[in-house]
Write a protein that holds these residues in place. Sequence first.
Motif, short mmCIF file in Angstrom:
data_model
loop_
_atom_site.label_atom_id
_atom_site.label_comp_id
_atom_site.label_asym_id
_atom_site.label_seq_id
_atom_site.Cartn_x
_atom_site.Cartn_y
_atom_site.Cartn_z
N UNK A 1 8.66 -1.23 -4.48
CA UNK A 1 9.66 -1.43 -3.46
C UNK A 1 11.01 -1.25 -4.13
N UNK A 2 11.68 -0.14 -3.85
CA UNK A 2 12.95 0.18 -4.47
C UNK A 2 14.07 -0.44 -3.64
N UNK A 3 15.04 -1.04 -4.33
CA UNK A 3 16.20 -1.61 -3.66
C UNK A 3 17.44 -0.85 -4.12
N UNK B 1 0.81 -1.21 0.00
CA UNK B 1 0.00 0.00 0.00
C UNK B 1 0.85 1.26 0.00
N UNK B 2 2.14 1.13 0.34
CA UNK B 2 3.01 2.29 0.46
C UNK B 2 4.30 2.06 -0.32
N UNK B 3 4.86 3.10 -0.92
CA UNK B 3 6.19 2.96 -1.53
C UNK B 3 7.22 2.72 -0.44
N UNK B 4 8.23 1.93 -0.76
CA UNK B 4 9.24 1.60 0.24
C UNK B 4 10.61 1.50 -0.41
N UNK B 5 11.65 1.64 0.42
CA UNK B 5 13.02 1.52 -0.06
C UNK B 5 13.79 0.69 0.95
N UNK B 6 14.53 -0.30 0.44
CA UNK B 6 15.30 -1.22 1.28
C UNK B 6 16.67 -1.46 0.62
#
Length: 339
Positions: free
Chosen positions: A319-321, A156-161
């Motif tokens: 989901x950006x890595x 539901x949310x953009x994320x970065x890991x």
Amino acid sequence: MAKRPTMIEIGERAGVSQATVSLVLNRVPNARIAEATRLRVLEAADALGYRKGPQHHVPENRTRVIGLLLDEISTTPFATPFIEGAREEAALQDVVVATFSTRSDPKLESLALDLLLSNRIIGVLYASLITRPVEVPERLRDVPTVLLNCYDTKRDYPSVVPADITGGYAATEALLRAGHRRIAHLAGESWIEAADDRERGYRQALASWDVPIDEELIMRGGWTIHGGRELTARLLDLPEPPTAIFAFNDRMAMGAYAALRTRGLRVPDDMSVVGFDDEETSKYMDPPLSTMVLPHEEMARWAVGTLLDEQLPAASPRRVKIECPLISRGSIGPVRAAG
């Protein structure tokens, strides 16, 4: 006034990801971006009329604020790059970052949100010091939110890991390039998601180099200096010990150094070692430890840039890595000749 182009639009024009655009435009140090790619991004940004600096309407006498909810600060050195990266990126557009340590306590999170939401904030960075899935507070559903070093399973949310799999691959490949074929892995605890990903990268690197995977060389169950020392001692007791070690983190690598010294062995003459995390102490080890960098500062910059671009997708957030670069120091050497 003409609409300000977003990093998404610049990325589409340049044929690169939004993360790459953010790293180039923010001049992030240690970002492994090819010169041709960097120039292509700058040309696309110039063609679209992108300019850094305050672009939003700022009400008179009102400070623009982003909230950073971080689950822990005092027990780890990894909080500082999150906080500093977010602050520096936000400052480029005259935005302040308000940081709250919540300990993942719903009551503390609620109190922090009471204060933030009463001040008409731009958005929230919801962060974890351990890469993991999280349950995002329901109150953030209607607030622009980016997840930092964590993600929600529903997307539901953009994320970065961090790109832990490719980091594990790069660490192992550095040892393969030095000529090692019996490479052990000091794996982390099974409950740590990064441990599984780094081990996966280790396995992929061996497979890519046609090196058989010897399960006897994979030692699981640690993440401390003590764990690294104990697991390395077990490796040295094998009939055919490894010639190199890739440790889940720098602390386990420190333990490996200690175990080797106890046996009268030297790094890298007798054993090469690569760690992960680039803790401050790693550069002062004897010899200095080759290790993978956790890109926490770059991740925080990307998260802030995403909020300020006001382009949070309504459906299927990504989901950006971000890659973990290798810092090669003095702990990798060639395989010691027999005898």
